[in-house]
Scaffold this active site. Structure first.
Site, PDB file in Angstrom:
ATOM      1  N   GLY A   1    -103.874  46.302   1.976  1.00 16.26           N
ATOM      2  CA  GLY A   1    -102.719  47.099   1.598  1.00 16.26           C
ATOM      3  C   GLY A   1    -102.303  46.950   0.157  1.00 16.26           C
TER       4      GLY A   1
ATOM      5  N   ASP B   1    -108.501  45.675 -10.331  1.00 13.96           N
ATOM      6  CA  ASP B   1    -108.716  45.831  -8.883  1.00 13.96           C
ATOM      7  C   ASP B   1    -109.912  45.033  -8.376  1.00 13.96           C
ATOM      8  OD1 ASP B   1    -108.130  46.827  -6.318  1.00 13.96           O
ATOM      9  OD2 ASP B   1    -109.566  48.467  -6.533  1.00 13.96           O
TER      10      ASP B   1
END
Lengths: 528, 348
Positions: free
Chosen positions: A187, A289
């Site tokens: 998430g 990321d």
């Protein structure tokens, strides 16, 4: 008769570890995961070490050219199989989101199918189930853990382990350690802390929870550190090892100064209490990321002449790490492909992020791309050659971030420019790459399995399943399977026949030697 | 659903299964709703391709199922689904739970298979599309469709902007984009329309805030120096070896702008690669590379005919000028890129 088989086995082979699973069908005593029997694959990685190395030797570099299809199983689903099947007592259990199949590992015929569509949560993937005694544990996209009867797939209980309304979802295969079912979460679209939870296998109650980062809203602090790939475990040290995901906001690091612990880190926890023992930041202050969730692989062996209990990770940020897993101290940090975002490596083995390579309004050229130099797919460690074999993805991209992108969730944009897939064999003592094997433009999603006979199984970007020579990387066998592999191969032996299981798209394939070429049929006949 | 577990854990398996059977098929109103959705999804998955999204059928081959419960009882429906009939395939492996949900759905008045994903029609289509988008698309394209991991910003996509009711988006969704690793999805026409409606609603929303809009604007990419870019083009970059500002790049900035131009500059996709194959007989065949893995090489010749050979049986050379772009990646500074971009934007 069964008793006689046992006595024979125990006497002849001394394989004590076979005892627990052979007694009762569809039953997995948690202690059996400590020393998995050849006829089992009892957890996501096959054992607690994450090495994905099989001791089976029936299929060899000499005979692998004869490998043939034993059976295929069609899920008839659009979703690609990303799961590693479990094998317990002759039955394979594997998944796609909202679905579990129980399949006879000898024939590939279906015993049962659990199919419960969920409307909420990201359906990006499902990596498999865990098993404790006669029960399976399955995470659905909507953040629920379901316990099912392995015999028929009937539901025992369902508990919420993550709040989908806040932005969590769940995809990973839980890890069973004694009476703990350890789960992780996904998430990073929202500024949320990642966590691990230990669940009671009988009741579904939470035993402990460990937060990767402070609760959302803590000033000058990061969120993130999702925990979406199954960790590993050292029973002697009683330490649970886990990789954590990227910080949030993802591409904008301004609101979260410093290293952003424990995001993009490898952490060691006590599995009975959830207390942190040590943590190692793999990407301090990540702005690209690059989750460090890739399997922390546990290896005992020499490092520069001295015996060590090591932990190895080929990380998404492009660096290969060797740590002393008793204390989290660095032994080696080395890039395993093009990386241009760090100024170097500090004295403790952490890459030093270059502030000039943080995403910017006019773009920054970055290697690797956001998918990383590797990702969810498992690597394998081969003890004979000392090679750490990983499906790598040399790649380049441009990263952008500007004030209008804000400081919530993604908070920027990035665009992949070019990439390819390369299977790399890394010498863990030096970080040098012993051989490479190209697997095609764009890259392959296939994990790696090595075997004691010297074989490396993986796949290419086009949908070929490959068997390579572990020493040289040369192709010894291949088969076109129609779609690329997005899972990691497994292997087991049943009735004296060694199987290698791979998936392509929504199809599961079982490969084996033709029956007339099997040599050891008699030897293993008593095992079942 | 959380079944309280303290009371259950000591019970034996048989009792557990009885309890499970009691909880699941005949529960509350919420449970009935779930069953309805499951039935609708089962219909959408197995039946709608022949019998239509709204059970309207497609005569003469495929009968409508609108009033099927007046013709067949539940047992007959179950048998028909399990064994098939004529050209209708059998579904022997359909789990009992799914079968029951499907039959219940066939009894219902809700004619929309799309109901599995939310309400149909009018203003609610975009809402239905939002849910599908969140489950299937958001991971790559972002929850607001403005870009995320890997996937482009759909609120700026030319194709998505030109789309009407899913005509263009549907084609991409159904076929995927294998070269960019986008998978194909088997959505029904209603589902495609709802996803397209959601994307269009997001485009509208994004366009209402032009100043603070996230994502890459043309104005963001104007930090370079065109003169330095020209020098790099003709010198260190080596661009002039293959390209010419008055030849292939003449007017390039009129055809592309912003991020699209920059991406093409750094690595043009879908360029043609030439391959020359020499057969064992000595015969030579040339064409455009159509397929290449470790084991097979394929090309299209000048007639458009596809040929392929095992790589072990032929000799071949591949001429791929675009590889020069890959070699530059490790040499560029960010300034080089911004300068080159500035220079290319002068070529109008």
């Amino acid at each position: 008769m069964k008793f006689l088989q046992y006595t024979f086995l125990l006497a002849s082979a001394g394989l004590l570890s076979l005892l627990p699973q052979a007694v009762t069908a569809q039953n997995l005593d948690p202690s059996a995961i400590l020393h998995p029997a050849p006829d089992s694959w009892p957890t996501y990685h096959g054992d607690y070490s994450g090495r994905r190395h099989s001791h089976l030797t029936q299929i060899t570099p000499q005979n692998v050219g004869n490998l043939t299809l034993a059976w295929a199983f069609q899920t008839d689903q659009n979703a690609a199989i990303k799961a590693s099947p479990l094998l317990v007592d002759g039955i394979l259990y594997f998944t796609v989101p909202d679905n579990i199949w129980a399949v006879d590992a000898r024939s590939g015929h279906m015993l049962w199918h659990f199919n419960k569509p969920t409307d909420e949560g990201d359906h990006i993937g499902q990596r498999g189930v865990a098993m404790y005694k006669g029960w399976l544990y399955f995470l659905s996209p909507d953040g629920h853990l379901t316990s099912l009867n392995a015999k028929d797939g009937s539901v025992r209980w369902t508990v919420q382990v993550a709040d989908v309304s806040k932005g969590y979802w769940t995809t990973m295969a839980p890890l069973v350690i004694r009476n703990h079912v350890i789960i992780g979460v996904s998430g990073d679209f929202d500024n949320l802390p990642g966590y691990l939870k230990s669940i009671d296998p009988e009741t579904g109650e939470t035993q402990w929870q460990w937060l990767s980062t402070p609760p959302a809203g803590t000033p000058n602090s990061t969120t993130g550190g999702m925990t979406w790939i199954t960790g590993t475990y050292d029973p002697d040290l009683n330490l649970l090892y886990w990789g954590t995901g990227n910080p949030t906001p993802v591409l904008n690091g301004k609101t979260r100064p410093g290293d952003d612990l424990y995001t993009c880190s490898i952490v060691a926890l006590n599995p009975d209490t959830g207390k942190l023992v040590w943590g190692f930041s793999v990407s301090p202050h990540d702005t690209h990321d690059w989750d460090a969730v890739e399997p922390p692989v546990l290896v005992d062996g020499d490092f520069h002449g001295k015996p060590h209990k090591m932990l190895m990770q080929a990380s998404r940020n492009g660096y290969f790490f060797v740590l002393d897993r008793t204390n989290g101290k660095s032994l080696l940090t080395a890039p395993f492909g093009p990386v241009n975002w760090a100024l170097g490596v500090d004295k403790d083995g952490h890459p030093i992020p270059n502030p000039e390579k943080e995403p910017a309004p006019d773009g920054r050229l970055i290697a690797p791309d956001e998918g990383g130099l590797t990702n969810f797919r498992s690597p394998s460690f081969d003890p004979k050659t000392g090679l750490f074999i990983v499906d790598a993805h040399p790649s380049w991209s441009i990263y952008f971030a500007k004030p209008a992108d804000g400081n919530y969730g993604w908070a920027g944009a990035d665009y992949g420019l070019w990439g390819k897939g390369v299977i790399e064999a890394i010498d863990y003592q030096t970080g040098k790459i012993r051989w490479t094997h190209d697997v095609g433009p764009g890259g392959s999603g296939a994990g790696v399995l090595t075997t004691d006979s010297g074989l490396t199984f993986t796949g290419d970007a086009h949908g070929n399943v490959l068997a390579l020579d572990t020493r040289t990387g040369k192709t010894l066998w291949h088969a076109g399977a129609g779609a690329p592999m997005y899972s990691s191969p497994i292997s087991y032996e049943l009735d004296g026949r060694q199987y290698v299981i791979t998936s392509s798209g929504g199809v599961l394939f079982a490969w084996a030697l033709p029956e007339h070429l099997q040599e050891s049929g008699k030897k293993a006949a008593g095992r079942r | 659903m959380k079944v309280t577990v303290g009371m259950i854990k000591k019970l034996c398996t048989v009792t557990l299964m009885a309890i499970a059977a009691w909880f699941f098929p005949m529960g509350s109103g919420a449970q009935t709703q779930t069953n309805h959705e499951e039935g609708a999804q089962a219909y959408a998955k197995h039946c709608s391709i022949c019998h239509g999204d709204h059970r309207e059928g497609n005569l003469p081959g495929f009968p409508p199922l609108l009033d099927i419960s007046r013709q067949l009882n539940d047992q007959q429906m179950a048998t028909l689904i399990h064994t098939g009939k004529g050209r209708m395939p059998a579904f022997p492996k359909m789990p009992q739970e799914e079968l029951m949900a499907l039959i219940r759905f066939l009894h219902s008045d809700d004619l929309s298979a799309g109901a599995a994903h939310g309400e149909e029609g009018g203003a609610n289509v975009a809402d239905a599309g939002r849910r599908l988008f969140q489950r299937n698309c958001a991971f790559c394209h972002g929850r607001d469709a403005a870009g995320g991991e890997t996937g482009p910003d759909l609120t700026r996509s030319k194709l998505a902007l030109a789309d009407v009711n899913g005509d263009k988006i549907g084609e991409v969704v159904r076929n995927g984009r294998p070269d960019k690793k986008m998978p194909a999805f088997n959505f029904s026409s209603d589902e495609i329309r709802s996803i397209a409606a959601f994307i269009h609603a997001q485009q509208k929303k994004a366009a209402e805030h032009p100043g603070g809009r996230r994502g890459v604007d043309v104005a963001d990419l104007q930090t370079g120096n065109a003169a330095d870019g020209k020098a790099y083009f003709n010198g260190a970059g080596g661009c002039a070896k293959c390209h010419s500002p008055t030849g292939d790049l003449a007017g390039i900035a009129s055809r592309f702008e912003g991020l699209q131009l920059e991406e093409r500059m750094l690595y043009p996709r879908n360029t043609k690669t030439k391959v020359n194959v020499t057969l064992p007989s000595g015969e030579k065949i040339s064409g455009v590379l159509a397929y290449r893995d470790e084991f097979t090489i394929g090309l299209r010749d000048s007639d458009g005919t596809y040929h392929s050979w095992p790589t072990s049986r032929v000799r071949f050379t591949v001429d791929s000028p675009v590889d020069a772009h890959v070699e530059l990646f490790s040499k560029y500074t960010d300034k080089d890129i911004h300068d080159l971009m500035a220079y290319l934007q002068t070529l109008r």
